[in-house]
Scaffold this active site. Structure first.
Site, PDB file in Angstrom:
ATOM      1  N   LEU A 145      33.509  68.636  29.103  1.00 50.32           N
ATOM      2  CA  LEU A 145      32.546  69.783  28.375  1.00 50.32           C
ATOM      3  C   LEU A 145      33.591  70.645  27.658  1.00 50.32           C
ATOM      4  O   LEU A 145      33.395  71.303  26.637  1.00 50.32           O
ATOM      5  CB  LEU A 145      32.031  70.362  29.526  1.00 50.32           C
ATOM      6  CG  LEU A 145      30.883  69.449  30.255  1.00 50.32           C
ATOM      7  CD1 LEU A 145      30.359  70.477  31.361  1.00 50.32           C
ATOM      8  CD2 LEU A 145      29.623  69.463  29.110  1.00 50.32           C
ATOM      9  N   ASN A 177      38.213  72.438  27.651  1.00 48.55           N
ATOM     10  CA  ASN A 177      39.412  72.676  28.498  1.00 48.55           C
ATOM     11  C   ASN A 177      39.459  74.296  28.259  1.00 48.55           C
ATOM     12  O   ASN A 177      39.492  74.683  27.240  1.00 48.55           O
ATOM     13  CB  ASN A 177      40.433  72.060  27.796  1.00 48.55           C
ATOM     14  CG  ASN A 177      40.383  70.307  28.094  1.00 48.55           C
ATOM     15  OD1 ASN A 177      40.516  69.992  29.160  1.00 48.55           O
ATOM     16  ND2 ASN A 177      40.408  69.797  27.006  1.00 48.55           N
ATOM     17  N   ALA A 191      42.162  77.629  30.204  1.00 49.33           N
ATOM     18  CA  ALA A 191      43.501  77.852  30.045  1.00 49.33           C
ATOM     19  C   ALA A 191      43.923  77.412  31.847  1.00 49.33           C
ATOM     20  O   ALA A 191      45.133  77.169  31.722  1.00 49.33           O
ATOM     21  CB  ALA A 191      43.642  79.490  30.101  1.00 49.33           C
ATOM     22  N   ARG A 192      43.033  77.172  32.411  1.00 47.85           N
ATOM     23  CA  ARG A 192      43.424  76.730  33.951  1.00 47.85           C
ATOM     24  C   ARG A 192      43.060  75.256  34.085  1.00 47.85           C
ATOM     25  O   ARG A 192      43.927  74.686  34.759  1.00 47.85           O
ATOM     26  CB  ARG A 192      42.837  77.857  34.905  1.00 47.85           C
ATOM     27  CG  ARG A 192      43.386  79.084  34.781  1.00 47.85           C
ATOM     28  CD  ARG A 192      42.598  80.076  35.578  1.00 47.85           C
ATOM     29  NE  ARG A 192      41.192  80.065  35.444  1.00 47.85           N
ATOM     30  CZ  ARG A 192      40.127  80.299  36.417  1.00 47.85           C
ATOM     31  NH1 ARG A 192      40.588  80.204  37.632  1.00 47.85           N
ATOM     32  NH2 ARG A 192      39.121  80.137  36.264  1.00 47.85           N
ATOM     33  N   GLY A 193      42.205  74.828  33.466  1.00 44.85           N
ATOM     34  CA  GLY A 193      41.862  73.458  33.879  1.00 44.85           C
ATOM     35  C   GLY A 193      40.619  73.003  32.915  1.00 44.85           C
ATOM     36  O   GLY A 193      40.514  73.369  31.890  1.00 44.85           O
ATOM     37  N   SER A 194      40.188  71.787  33.250  1.00 40.90           N
ATOM     38  CA  SER A 194      39.314  71.170  32.559  1.00 40.90           C
ATOM     39  C   SER A 194      37.861  71.090  33.231  1.00 40.90           C
ATOM     40  O   SER A 194      37.603  71.172  34.387  1.00 40.90           O
ATOM     41  CB  SER A 194      39.432  69.494  32.486  1.00 40.90           C
ATOM     42  OG  SER A 194      40.755  69.639  31.878  1.00 40.90           O
ATOM     43  N   VAL A 195      36.915  71.271  32.358  1.00 39.08           N
ATOM     44  CA  VAL A 195      35.382  71.146  33.068  1.00 39.08           C
ATOM     45  C   VAL A 195      34.594  69.719  32.362  1.00 39.08           C
ATOM     46  O   VAL A 195      34.648  69.563  31.359  1.00 39.08           O
ATOM     47  CB  VAL A 195      34.580  72.378  32.338  1.00 39.08           C
ATOM     48  CG1 VAL A 195      33.007  72.445  33.199  1.00 39.08           C
ATOM     49  CG2 VAL A 195      35.342  73.540  32.787  1.00 39.08           C
ATOM     50  N   LYS A 244      34.603  71.957  37.621  1.00 43.03           N
ATOM     51  CA  LYS A 244      35.799  72.509  36.976  1.00 43.03           C
ATOM     52  C   LYS A 244      37.048  71.869  37.940  1.00 43.03           C
ATOM     53  O   LYS A 244      36.984  72.030  39.109  1.00 43.03           O
ATOM     54  CB  LYS A 244      35.974  73.757  37.062  1.00 43.03           C
ATOM     55  CG  LYS A 244      37.026  74.555  36.103  1.00 43.03           C
ATOM     56  CD  LYS A 244      36.747  76.204  36.563  1.00 43.03           C
ATOM     57  CE  LYS A 244      36.216  76.768  35.204  1.00 43.03           C
ATOM     58  NZ  LYS A 244      36.519  77.859  35.035  1.00 43.03           N
ATOM     59  N   ASP A 273      37.040  89.264  31.958  1.00 41.94           N
ATOM     60  CA  ASP A 273      37.173  88.293  30.988  1.00 41.94           C
ATOM     61  C   ASP A 273      35.832  87.762  30.210  1.00 41.94           C
ATOM     62  O   ASP A 273      35.701  86.675  29.920  1.00 41.94           O
ATOM     63  CB  ASP A 273      37.996  86.969  31.461  1.00 41.94           C
ATOM     64  CG  ASP A 273      38.623  86.192  30.394  1.00 41.94           C
ATOM     65  OD1 ASP A 273      38.727  86.672  29.271  1.00 41.94           O
ATOM     66  OD2 ASP A 273      38.652  85.009  30.632  1.00 41.94           O
TER      67      ASP A 273
HETATM   68  N1  LIG Z   1      28.718  75.219  33.908  1.00 40.26           N
HETATM   69  C1  LIG Z   1      29.335  74.894  32.690  1.00 40.26           C
HETATM   70  N2  LIG Z   1      28.274  74.069  32.056  1.00 40.26           N
HETATM   71  C2  LIG Z   1      28.527  73.643  30.581  1.00 40.26           C
HETATM   72  N3  LIG Z   1      29.511  73.821  29.880  1.00 40.26           N
HETATM   73  C3  LIG Z   1      30.391  74.547  30.689  1.00 40.26           C
HETATM   74  C4  LIG Z   1      30.534  74.939  32.052  1.00 40.26           C
HETATM   75  N4  LIG Z   1      31.669  75.809  32.434  1.00 40.26           N
HETATM   76  C5  LIG Z   1      32.292  75.462  31.289  1.00 40.26           C
HETATM   77  N5  LIG Z   1      31.802  74.743  30.388  1.00 40.26           N
HETATM   78  C6  LIG Z   1      32.607  74.574  28.999  1.00 40.26           C
HETATM   79  O1  LIG Z   1      33.721  74.393  29.249  1.00 40.26           O
HETATM   80  C7  LIG Z   1      34.595  75.186  28.429  1.00 40.26           C
HETATM   81  C8  LIG Z   1      35.815  75.467  29.258  1.00 40.26           C
HETATM   82  O2  LIG Z   1      35.542  76.318  30.430  1.00 40.26           O
HETATM   83  P1  LIG Z   1      36.530  77.285  31.063  1.00 40.26           P
HETATM   84  O3  LIG Z   1      35.846  78.229  31.885  1.00 40.26           O
HETATM   85  O4  LIG Z   1      37.609  76.307  31.810  1.00 40.26           O
HETATM   86  O5  LIG Z   1      37.588  78.018  30.060  1.00 40.26           O
HETATM   87  P2  LIG Z   1      37.335  78.851  28.783  1.00 40.26           P
HETATM   88  O6  LIG Z   1      36.407  80.007  29.425  1.00 40.26           O
HETATM   89  O7  LIG Z   1      36.608  78.372  27.611  1.00 40.26           O
HETATM   90  O8  LIG Z   1      38.709  79.435  28.283  1.00 40.26           O
HETATM   91  P3  LIG Z   1      39.578  80.248  29.485  1.00 40.26           P
HETATM   92  O9  LIG Z   1      40.069  79.421  30.569  1.00 40.26           O
HETATM   93  O10 LIG Z   1      40.692  80.673  28.335  1.00 40.26           O
HETATM   94  O11 LIG Z   1      38.726  81.429  29.732  1.00 40.26           O
HETATM   95  C9  LIG Z   1      33.750  76.170  28.092  1.00 40.26           C
HETATM   96  O12 LIG Z   1      34.218  76.783  27.136  1.00 40.26           O
HETATM   97  C10 LIG Z   1      32.385  75.705  28.318  1.00 40.26           C
HETATM   98  O13 LIG Z   1      32.109  75.247  26.807  1.00 40.26           O
END
Ligand SMILES: Nc1ncnc2c1ncn2[C@@H]1O[C@H](COP(=O)(O)OP(=O)(O)OP(=O)(O)O)[C@@H](O)[C@H]1O
Length: 667
Positions: free
Chosen positions: A179, A181, A183-187, A205, A350
């Site tokens: 879905l 990436n 700053a901390r990991g992949s989703v 995540k 954030d």
């Molecule tokens: N519960 C979820 N359902 C669907 N997509 C999600 C979900 N959580 C995260 N994502 C997708 O994964 C991406 C990465 O999420 P993550 O929270 O790791 O980082 P981010 O908020 O984009 O960046 P940062 O870590 O810099 O704040 C998100 O931008 C979103 O598009």
């Protein structure tokens, strides 16, 4: 053995000893029996099953549903299953389709129960995950002969062995897609399975921890924050559970001896299972679907849809931007989520569009919109938004330095920006410390204001390529001017919106955090706006002259940059913009009209001056000279450039004309 309800009237019987699960669905009168691999369906487990559930008969491997299930109390989670509901369902089923007894073959695909999103979103799933977490941890740790983590264990990583749930991810989840990436990991988008049964789709995540205790503590903040949400909130991401497991890392990880780990090696990772939001994040949606910013990344299907729509509109593309209803819906959802967070003392820290997730996908009104409810106007529809990523959150009163986290600069309130100024510490006069303010609920409200700006204009008020020092300076000096923002909105030819949206942005983006409204105040105000709407009518235009009824927060807060407990606890408080005298929006509409006429006249004058300057250059110099070429190029830029850059080009042309005159008459 334990019973876990997973949907109204349905049960899971989970037996960790035999690694088996029986899924009972009284609605359809079906049973499914699943056993984890390596296990054997021994007589013990069958005895156990029959002993625990008298209504079930498991003779000769074929499982029959014998009659209505009585009331059960799960010994582990204590939930009582309402027998009335199940009996009613039985009666209904029998009345509608006759009494049937279904033979269930072990593991057969067609007999699995499609739970999907109902399970993922049901209130039972929370208890189910709590139970599974306890059980699987117990039996997998005891039974898994390939328990690699035992081998590495204490010698290599600081995390104690018993905190790992080895093999859980691979056994119970299938990855559907990545879905995103962070700053901390992949989703990942994953489907949770038990045997052949798909329990639902979730977002998972995965954050590599490695051997970094500090990093681990930082990552676990998200889990702590999520688990402190004791009830399901409509506008906060739902968290299911979290576990630690060895998995391949993405990125750089250090081992105890200080050496670098090979990224292919399995290292401790934290897995956080959350509600899946199929609409993606708000940032992508606004940029791609609303403002059409990345046409290159469109799929052929999307391109075809747009082409069809343009054809339908006789070649004209519709106004871009969101309607008032859509803007109000987004801001209200986020304000509601923030209110929930703030009411338990958590500051998000954030808040930004990529951390706001859409429960369904948004289809622009110029596209076919199958997700709309019948009769709903697409201009009024926007999917529900939930706040996600609590990884940076902190408790009110906690020091920002203690958390070791930083938010995203563009959405950070100006009072939080540390520009590098230092002062000496009274305790340690020899040591220089930074002067800084702590994060507050009001700083979250500023971020909400910046999100409003982004969803209204599809951009931020800062140039994208600024370096950090310049960006910090811009944030510090940013002032929202309602009238020029309305003029900008008109100049961008966006869909007309109610001017109260700009007043709200003004309130949220106030540099003085005392006068920013609370999340509750914003939520109430927008609820009121929505409740005054007339279905099927563009009420915003009709009500253009009405104003927001705000009182100021400074009356409630004595000290700058500190939000007191009263501020959070007083639910009935209404906060507002400085009260306007008379009919503010009527006044501001008139002012805006005047200012946009003036603005247009100025732009017209710029163009005339540029043409005159170019003529002067041509008359004063020889044709083909560098001055005449340059003046032509700049003239083109005057006509092509955005409004705010035009004056610079006009000045340059004026200078060229002056040089040309000087050249002619002096030399
Ligand atoms: N519960 C979820 N359902 C669907 N997509 C999600 C979900 N959580 C995260 N994502 C997708 O994964 C991406 C990465 O999420 P993550 O929270 O790791 O980082 P981010 O908020 O984009 O960046 P940062 O870590 O810099 O704040 C998100 O931008 C979103 O598009």
């Amino acid at each position: 053995m334990s019973l876990v309800p997973y949907e109204e009237g349905s049960l899971i019987l989970d037996d960790p000893n035999s690694k088996s699960v029986v899924v009972v669905n009284p609605t359809s009168g079906t049973l499914s029996f699943f056993q984890q691999d390596n296990g054997s369906d021994g007589p013990e487990s069958n005895e156990d099953l029959t002993a625990s559930s008298s209504a079930l008969d498991f003779s000769s491997g074929v499982h029959h549903f014998k009659g209505p299930i009585a009331s059960y109390i799960c010994p582990q989670c204590g939930t009582e299953i309402n027998p009335d509901i199940m009996n009613r369902r039985q009666i209904h089923r029998r009345a509608s389709s006759g009494i049937e007894q279904e033979n269930i073959r072990l593991g057969s695909q067609e007999n699995t129960i499609p739970l999907g999103f109902e399970f993922a979103n049901s209130s039972f799933s929370k208890r189910y995950f709590q139970l599974l977490e306890r059980n699987h941890r117990h039996y997998v740790l005891q039974n898994d002969p390939n328990n690699k983590e035992r081998q590495y264990g204490k010698s290599k990583y600081f995390i104690p062995d018993e905190l790992f749930i080895p093999g859980y991810f691979r056994k119970f989840f299938n990855i559907l897609s990545l879905l995103g990436n962070g700053a901390r990991g992949s989703v990942y988008k994953v489907v949770h399975t038990i045997g052949n049964t798909e329990l639902g789709v979730f977002a998972l995540k995965k954050i590599p921890i490695g051997n970094d205790m500090e990093w681990f503590n930082k990552c676990i903040r998200e889990v702590k924050a999520l688990s402190s949400l004791t009830h399901k909130s409509a506008n906060l991401i739902t968290y299911n559970h979290v576990w630690l497991e060895m998995d391949s890392a993405v990125g750089f990880v250090r081992s105890v001896d200080g050496g670098q780990s090979d990224s292919k090696e399995e290292i401790p990772c934290i897995f956080i299972l959350q509600q899946y939001c199929s609409g993606g994040n708000l940032e992508d949606c606004i940029l791609r679907n609303v403002f059409d910013k990345f046409p290159d990344t469109e799929s052929p299907e999307e391109r075809k849809k747009k082409f069809r729509t343009r054809k339908k509109n006789h070649g004209k593309s519709a106004d871009i931007g969101l309607s008032t209803e859509q803007l109000v819906s987004i801001i209200r959802d986020i304000a509601r989520g923030l209110h929930e967070l703030h009411s338990i003392g958590l500051i998000h820290r954030d808040l930004k569009p990529s951390n706001c997730l859409l429960l369904n996908s948004f289809k622009n009104d110029d596209e076919d919109n199958e997700t709309h409810e019948e009769g709903s106007n697409s201009e009024q529809y926007f999917p529900s938004v939930v706040i996600g990523d609590l990884g940076e959150s902190q408790l009110e009163g906690e020091s920002r330095l203690g958390t070791g986290c930083t938010g995203t600069l563009e959405f950070t309130a100006p009072e939080l920006i540390i520009q590098g100024g230092t002062t000496s510490s009274p305790a340690l006069p020899s040591r220089l410390i930074h002067t800084y303010n702590e994060y507050t609920f009001a700083s979250d409200m500023y971020s909400l204001g910046m999100i409003c700006y982004f969803i209204v204009f599809g951009e931020l008020p800062f140039e994208p390529q600024l370096d950090i020092i310049d960006l910090k300076a811009r944030i510090k000096h940013f002032r929202f001017d309602t009238e020029s923002m309305i003029a900008k909105h008109q100049a961008m030819k966006l869909k007309p919106v109610d001017y109260r949206i700009f007043q709200l942005m003004d309130a949220l983006l106030q540099p003085n955090n005392d006068v920013r409204p609370t999340a509750k105040a914003v939520e109430d105000m927008l609820d009121e706006m929505l409740s005054n709407s007339k279905p099927g009518k563009n009420f915003w235009k009709d009500n253009n002259d009405s104003t927001l009824n705000f009182t100021t927060i400074s009356e409630l807060n004595e000290t700058t940059n500190s939000f007191t407990d009263d501020f959070v606890e007083d639910d009935n408080m209404t906060l507002s913009l400085p009260a306007p005298e008379g009919d503010l929006s009527a006044v501001s509409s008139a002012k805006v009209n005047t200012s946009s006429v003036i603005e247009r006249s100025v732009q017209f004058c710029y163009k005339v001056i540029s043409i005159l300057s170019t003529i002067i250059v041509f008359k004063s110099t020889k044709t083909g000279s560098w001055l005449s070429y340059t003046s032509l190029v700049i003239l083109g830029m005057v006509f092509k450039s955005p409004v705010d850059e035009r004056s610079r080009h006009v000045r340059a042309l004026g200078l060229l004309a002056l040089i040309a005159i000087l050249k002619k008459y002096i030399y």
